[in-house]
Motif scaffolding. Structure first.
Motif, mmCIF file in Angstrom:
data_model
loop_
_atom_site.group_PDB
_atom_site.id
_atom_site.type_symbol
_atom_site.label_atom_id
_atom_site.label_comp_id
_atom_site.label_asym_id
_atom_site.label_seq_id
_atom_site.Cartn_x
_atom_site.Cartn_y
_atom_site.Cartn_z
ATOM 1 N N PHE A 299 -21.557 -41.280 15.726
ATOM 2 C CA PHE A 299 -20.560 -40.511 14.988
ATOM 3 C C PHE A 299 -19.291 -40.450 15.827
ATOM 4 C CE2 PHE A 299 -24.646 -38.927 13.515
ATOM 5 C CZ PHE A 299 -24.480 -38.976 12.135
ATOM 6 N N LEU A 300 -18.155 -40.628 15.198
ATOM 7 C CA LEU A 300 -16.883 -40.544 15.928
ATOM 8 C C LEU A 300 -16.676 -39.130 16.432
ATOM 9 C CD1 LEU A 300 -14.675 -42.615 13.483
ATOM 10 C CD2 LEU A 300 -15.721 -43.384 15.626
ATOM 11 N N HIS A 301 -16.048 -39.003 17.607
ATOM 12 C CA HIS A 301 -15.824 -37.663 18.183
ATOM 13 C C HIS A 301 -14.509 -37.079 17.771
ATOM 14 C CE1 HIS A 301 -19.380 -37.427 20.649
ATOM 15 N NE2 HIS A 301 -19.241 -38.726 20.822
ATOM 16 N N GLN B 107 -16.211 -33.795 14.323
ATOM 17 C CA GLN B 107 -17.249 -34.508 13.578
ATOM 18 C C GLN B 107 -17.626 -33.740 12.311
ATOM 19 O OE1 GLN B 107 -20.052 -34.682 16.830
ATOM 20 N NE2 GLN B 107 -19.856 -36.908 16.996
ATOM 21 N N ILE B 108 -17.742 -32.428 12.428
ATOM 22 C CA ILE B 108 -18.112 -31.599 11.274
ATOM 23 C C ILE B 108 -17.042 -31.688 10.194
ATOM 24 C CG2 ILE B 108 -18.512 -29.222 10.476
ATOM 25 C CD1 ILE B 108 -19.797 -28.735 13.311
ATOM 26 N N THR B 109 -15.781 -31.571 10.574
ATOM 27 C CA THR B 109 -14.731 -31.614 9.549
ATOM 28 C C THR B 109 -14.653 -33.007 8.905
ATOM 29 O OG1 THR B 109 -13.028 -31.957 11.231
ATOM 30 C CG2 THR B 109 -13.346 -29.711 10.451
ATOM 31 N N ARG B 110 -14.853 -34.063 9.696
ATOM 32 C CA ARG B 110 -14.855 -35.421 9.130
ATOM 33 C C ARG B 110 -16.044 -35.607 8.177
ATOM 34 N NH1 ARG B 110 -12.535 -37.409 13.467
ATOM 35 N NH2 ARG B 110 -14.393 -37.825 14.663
ATOM 36 N N LEU B 111 -17.215 -35.137 8.590
ATOM 37 C CA LEU B 111 -18.390 -35.270 7.734
ATOM 38 C C LEU B 111 -18.270 -34.390 6.487
ATOM 39 C CD1 LEU B 111 -21.113 -35.534 10.504
ATOM 40 C CD2 LEU B 111 -20.568 -37.291 8.800
ATOM 41 N N THR C 103 -17.551 -33.975 0.683
ATOM 42 C CA THR C 103 -16.806 -33.597 -0.525
ATOM 43 C C THR C 103 -16.412 -34.822 -1.348
ATOM 44 O OG1 THR C 103 -14.724 -33.458 0.696
ATOM 45 C CG2 THR C 103 -15.949 -31.407 0.396
ATOM 46 N N SER C 104 -16.183 -35.969 -0.682
ATOM 47 C CA SER C 104 -15.847 -37.177 -1.450
ATOM 48 C C SER C 104 -17.075 -37.695 -2.218
ATOM 49 C CB SER C 104 -15.270 -38.267 -0.550
ATOM 50 O OG SER C 104 -16.260 -38.835 0.271
ATOM 51 N N MET D 36 -0.235 -32.173 0.127
ATOM 52 C CA MET D 36 -1.470 -31.559 -0.323
ATOM 53 C C MET D 36 -2.460 -31.538 0.842
ATOM 54 S SD MET D 36 -3.542 -32.404 -3.712
ATOM 55 C CE MET D 36 -4.591 -33.799 -3.536
ATOM 56 N N GLY D 37 -3.034 -30.387 1.134
ATOM 57 C CA GLY D 37 -3.966 -30.227 2.256
ATOM 58 C C GLY D 37 -5.326 -30.804 1.932
ATOM 59 N N SER D 38 -6.089 -31.066 2.955
ATOM 60 C CA SER D 38 -7.420 -31.636 2.734
ATOM 61 C C SER D 38 -8.394 -30.549 2.306
ATOM 62 C CB SER D 38 -7.893 -32.343 4.001
ATOM 63 O OG SER D 38 -8.928 -31.660 4.617
ATOM 64 N N ARG D 39 -9.213 -30.891 1.335
ATOM 65 C CA ARG D 39 -10.241 -29.959 0.861
ATOM 66 C C ARG D 39 -11.178 -29.568 1.994
ATOM 67 N NH1 ARG D 39 -13.624 -32.098 -4.083
ATOM 68 N NH2 ARG D 39 -14.962 -30.331 -3.705
ATOM 69 N N ALA D 40 -11.372 -30.498 2.919
ATOM 70 C CA ALA D 40 -12.322 -30.273 4.015
ATOM 71 C C ALA D 40 -11.949 -29.051 4.838
ATOM 72 C CB ALA D 40 -12.403 -31.500 4.906
#
Length: 195
Positions: free
Chosen positions: A193-195, A27-31, A36-37, A1-5
């Motif tokens: 923020f993590l890179h 960073q944007i995709t992680r945030l 979404t969580s 299952m793919g990530s909603r992000a």
């Protein structure tokens, strides 16, 4: 299952958010994944209740003020772009691109914008001044019942007396900046923020 992000955020949106906020693609995709969580309503926005579920904000004496900073006047939901614009104030200053386009506006994480963000946490009535009562409210939140009202009043009076340069018994933004000129705003108002 793919990530909603990755499925709900288009590349064009990521590029626009990168330009606007200075965050990297990862960073944007992680945030976005974190956003979404937190989005319990699964409607692409966060409510105040969603923010209150963040443990660090729930225990922070200024948590409600920080949460309010994410919302525009009269709004009760915040979308991902607005969420990112607010978070951008907390990016470390050294993350700003060295070869940034000089014609573009000041980055959201500049010292001035970080100070303006902090100023607005105190300026509850949005009259561009921190009154004695507003300062007292913040002091009460931060120290709770550990200090008497008389002592808090004395601290508030002394703070305003030291900061107030125009004699209006309040602290304006320029006065706020002057008082904090020697404070390491970068260190106190940055999240790594993590890179």
């Amino acid at each position: 299952m793919g990530s909603r992000a990755s499925t709900l955020l288009r590349d064009e949106e990521i590029e626009e958010i990168k330009k606007e906020t200075g965050f990297s693609h990862s960073q944007i995709t992680r945030l976005y994944s974190r956003f979404t969580s937190l989005d319990k309503g699964e409607n692409g926005t966060l409510s105040r209740e969603d923010f209150q579920r963040i443990p660090e904000l729930a225990i922070n004496p200024l948590g409600d003020r920080i949460i309010n900073a994410f919302f525009s006047d009269g709004e009760d939901q915040v979308n991902f772009r607005a969420f990112m614009r607010t978070l951008a104030h907390f990016r470390p200053i050294e993350d700003n691109e060295k070869g940034k386009d000089p014609s573009s506006s000041e980055p959201l994480n500049s010292r001035n914008n970080k100070l303006l963000f902090a100023f607005r946490l105190y300026d509850l009535d949005k009259d561009d001044k921190i009154s004695r009562e507003e300062l007292l409210q913040v002091l009460r939140m931060m120290v709770g019942v550990n200090i008497s009202d008389e002592q808090l009043g004395s601290i508030a009076d002394r703070t305003i007396q030291e900061a107030d340069q125009d004699g209006d018994s309040a602290i304006s933004f320029p006065e706020f900046v002057k008082v904090l000129e020697k404070v390491d705003v970068e260190q106190k108002m940055s999240i790594r923020f993590l890179h």
